[in-house]
Design an enzyme around this catalytic site. Structure first.
Site, PDB file in Angstrom:
ATOM      1  N   GLY A   1      40.529   1.316  -4.162  1.00 15.22           N
ATOM      2  CA  GLY A   1      40.054  -0.067  -4.085  1.00 15.22           C
ATOM      3  C   GLY A   1      39.365  -0.461  -5.368  1.00 15.22           C
ATOM      4  O   GLY A   1      39.656   0.075  -6.447  1.00 15.22           O
ATOM      5  N   SER A   2      38.420  -1.380  -5.263  1.00 15.85           N
ATOM      6  CA  SER A   2      37.797  -1.930  -6.463  1.00 15.85           C
ATOM      7  C   SER A   2      36.764  -0.972  -7.047  1.00 15.85           C
ATOM      8  O   SER A   2      36.134  -0.180  -6.332  1.00 15.85           O
ATOM      9  CB  SER A   2      37.127  -3.266  -6.147  1.00 15.85           C
ATOM     10  OG  SER A   2      35.861  -3.085  -5.556  1.00 15.85           O
TER      11      SER A   2
ATOM     12  N   VAL B   1      33.130  -1.664  -5.640  1.00  8.61           N
ATOM     13  CA  VAL B   1      32.908  -1.116  -4.301  1.00  8.61           C
ATOM     14  C   VAL B   1      32.752   0.396  -4.363  1.00  8.61           C
ATOM     15  O   VAL B   1      31.871   0.975  -3.707  1.00  8.61           O
ATOM     16  CB  VAL B   1      34.050  -1.517  -3.349  1.00  8.61           C
ATOM     17  CG1 VAL B   1      33.942  -0.760  -2.025  1.00  8.61           C
ATOM     18  CG2 VAL B   1      34.038  -3.016  -3.099  1.00  8.61           C
TER      19      VAL B   1
ATOM     20  N   GLU C   1      40.327   6.211  -6.526  1.00  7.43           N
ATOM     21  CA  GLU C   1      41.176   5.580  -7.559  1.00  7.43           C
ATOM     22  C   GLU C   1      40.869   4.102  -7.477  1.00  7.43           C
ATOM     23  O   GLU C   1      40.988   3.481  -6.423  1.00  7.43           O
ATOM     24  CB  GLU C   1      42.653   5.878  -7.288  1.00  7.43           C
ATOM     25  CG  GLU C   1      43.562   5.486  -8.454  1.00  7.43           C
ATOM     26  CD  GLU C   1      44.171   4.116  -8.284  1.00  7.43           C
ATOM     27  OE1 GLU C   1      43.814   3.221  -9.085  1.00  7.43           O
ATOM     28  OE2 GLU C   1      44.979   3.932  -7.377  1.00  7.43           O
TER      29      GLU C   1
ATOM     30  N   CYS D   1      47.483  -1.329  -9.294  1.00  7.15           N
ATOM     31  CA  CYS D   1      46.416  -0.822 -10.169  1.00  7.15           C
ATOM     32  C   CYS D   1      46.958  -0.494 -11.551  1.00  7.15           C
ATOM     33  O   CYS D   1      46.231  -0.536 -12.540  1.00  7.15           O
ATOM     34  CB  CYS D   1      45.784   0.422  -9.554  1.00  7.15           C
ATOM     35  SG  CYS D   1      45.085   0.170  -7.924  1.00  7.15           S
TER      36      CYS D   1
END
Length: 542
Positions: A265-266, A269, A293, A327
């Protein structure tokens, strides 16, 4: 170990189906797409042997037709999350002690189910929920997910086979224990394969899991659950909850039995999760494994000797497949002045040959919708800024429309500033920014690329000069965990290009390799001495 040293089936990459006009797979997936699109699925969350429906629901709408509902999913409350944790822990002993070949068989069966009877289902769900073209759904939801399952079984067997040497009179052996506690898997919207692999890879090694899929991926997540159930995964091994991410995460990270985080995710976060885990470190029974990741600001660099058509194709595919929501998607490009105009013209011609962004049901579409309104609004803001800034120009694209779907045209921004906003900010959409460098500044440009971004996920260099390739490979060694020579920076294949990056892009634990699986075990060395000493005196004592 059971009653033998078992060899698992050799893993090979799942062949990608073409979905050409008239092909049976095309007809099957379109039939399933229509059934899902015209249906009304009611998705529970899964705790132990229960399928829980709270009545507190949220609708599921395709990003390319956001006013149309295809179903709803049910929201968990804090008590449900606590129950999911307890169910996982209650299941741990039986699952951890199940012989490894029995666990392997479950996930090998899951791979075969996806390859066969569930292929159209998981692809169609991904097309609807995540607005992927059939090609993007096929390489992700079907092939990559199958590859994760099959190759991870092979890697698991190799890990168990890796044993220490033994000396005379001594037998040394290592057992690879699952972590003591449970693993929390948080998965993204953009890859169904990642959504399945993050909980499955931990479970395969004997761990129990609480899994929170992205709200935007729950439709295809349900298909994953259906596959695991049919494959024979015991109840309670992977528990699935949806809802408020802050509440769910806090409840999980407050548990003393939390033993690991598997996250995609981000970057923001992930850093916040790491901080929460750190603040709770005295609570836990063990040091949790943290695997993540996260983001990327992935580059393409063309050398003056690179062939313009090859560079243009790398940009178009690398930046615009799946609307740039990978990504690994190319989002900053460095072109030499001598060939930049030709390359940009080729890119413009390719983009203008696309159909207007539309539904993935129309298989003539290369581009569909971005995932939700928040993403759309963010991209529109940066495109508008580029239209107004004096140091940026729109080469092609620049339009957007959310009246029916969240459609953003593939957009190429040309900037005179190598540190322009969109050269440094992760946008996660079909927007790529190009900077033109003087041919003589090739070496300086390498330094520029390495120092521009906080991320270090993927990157690509295109050149026909082997000295230049060698120079770039060395100079850019720290700014891309996956580095591509004469190719686009996307499309990592399980078993061939283990995936992950460093810096702000994650922990680089390489999904699709044994390195990742090793994070979900805690080895125990057992030394057995056959003739036990009975005298404390060593010979030097005389």
């Amino acid at each position: 170990m059971g009653k033998g040293f078992f060899q698992v089936p050799t893993a090979i990459n799942e062949p990608i189906k073409s979905y050409a006009p008239g092909s049976p797979e095309r007809e099957q997936v379109l039939k399933q797409y229509k059934a899902y699109f015209n249906g009304n699925v009611d998705i529970p969350f899964y705790i132990g042997n229960e399928e829980i429906k709270t009545g507190n629901t949220k609708p599921i709408s395709p990003p390319h037709d956001h006013k149309h509902n295809v179903g709803q999913y049910h929201i968990a409350e804090k008590g449900h999350v606590t129950k999911a944790i307890q169910n996982a822990l209650d299941s741990r002993n039986d699952w951890a002690n199940l012989t490894w070949e029995q666990r392997a068989a479950i996930f090998l069966k899951a791979a075969d189910l996806i390859a066969g009877p569930y292929r159209a289902k998981i692809n169609a769900a991904t097309m609807i929920a995540q607005s992927k073209t059939i090609h993007q759904a096929e390489i992700d939801a079907a092939c990559e997910f199958i590859d994760f399952l099959r190759f991870n079984v092979e890697y698991m067997s190799q890990i168990y086979e890796e044993q220490p040497d033994s000396a005379e009179g001594i037998w040394n052996r290592v057992e690879y224990r699952p972590l003591e506690g449970f693993v929390y898997a948080i998965t993204p919207f953009n890859f169904t394969a990642i959504a399945g692999n993050l909980p499955a890879s931990a479970a395969m090694m004997g761990n129990v899991v609480v899994w929170k899929p992205s709200d935007s991926q729950i439709f295809s997540a349900k298909v994953i659950v259906d596959v695991f159930k049919e494959a024979g995964l015991p109840d309670g091994v992977i528990n699935v909850v949806y809802g408020d991410p802050v509440m769910i995460t806090k409840t999980i990270l407050d548990s003393p039995d939390f033993a690991g985080l598997h996250f995609t995710g981000s970057t923001f976060v992930f850093k916040e999760l790491w901080k929460q885990i750190g603040n709770n470190i005295h609570t836990y029974k063990t040091y949790p494994r943290i695997v993540g990741e996260t983001g990327g600001k992935d580059f393409i660099l063309a050398h003056p000797t690179a062939k313009p058509q090859q560079v243009a194709t790398a940009i178009v595919r690398g930046a615009f497949e799946f609307q740039g929501q990978k990504c690994s998607a190319a989002s900053r490009v460095y072109l030499p002045k001598s060939t930049s105009k030709e390359i940009l013209e080729l890119v413009k011609n390719d983009v203008e040959s696309f159909n207007k962004p539309g539904s993935p049901e129309d298989m003539g579409n290369f581009i569909t919708a971005v995932i939700h309104e928040g993403s759309f609004d963010k991209l529109a803001k940066y495109i508008d800024q580029a239209k107004n800034d004096k140091n940026a120009d729109i080469v092609v694209g620049g339009n957007y429309d959310k009246s029916k779907g969240y459609f953003v045209e593939p957009t190429v921004i040309l900037t005179s500033d190598p540190h322009y906003t969109t050269m440094e900010t992760e946008l996660f959409g079909p927007v790529v920014t190009v900077y033109v460098y003087d041919d003589k500044d090739w070496s300086k440009t390498l330094t520029l690329i390495d120092s521009t971004s906080e991320y270090a996920l993927t990157g690509a260099v295109l050149s026909t000069d082997r000295y230049a390739i060698d120079e770039a490979t060395k100079a850019l060694q720290n700014c891309a965990g996956n580095f591509y020579i004469n190719d686009k920076p996307t499309g990592a294949v399980v078993g061939q290009q283990p995936f992950g990056g460093a810096r702000a892009s994650g922990t680089n634990d390489k999904a699709g390799s044994a390195q990742n699986l090793l994070r979900w075990v805690s080895p125990r060395l057992i030394k057995e001495t056959f003739v036990t000493p009975e005298d404390y005196r060593y010979p030097f004592l005389g």
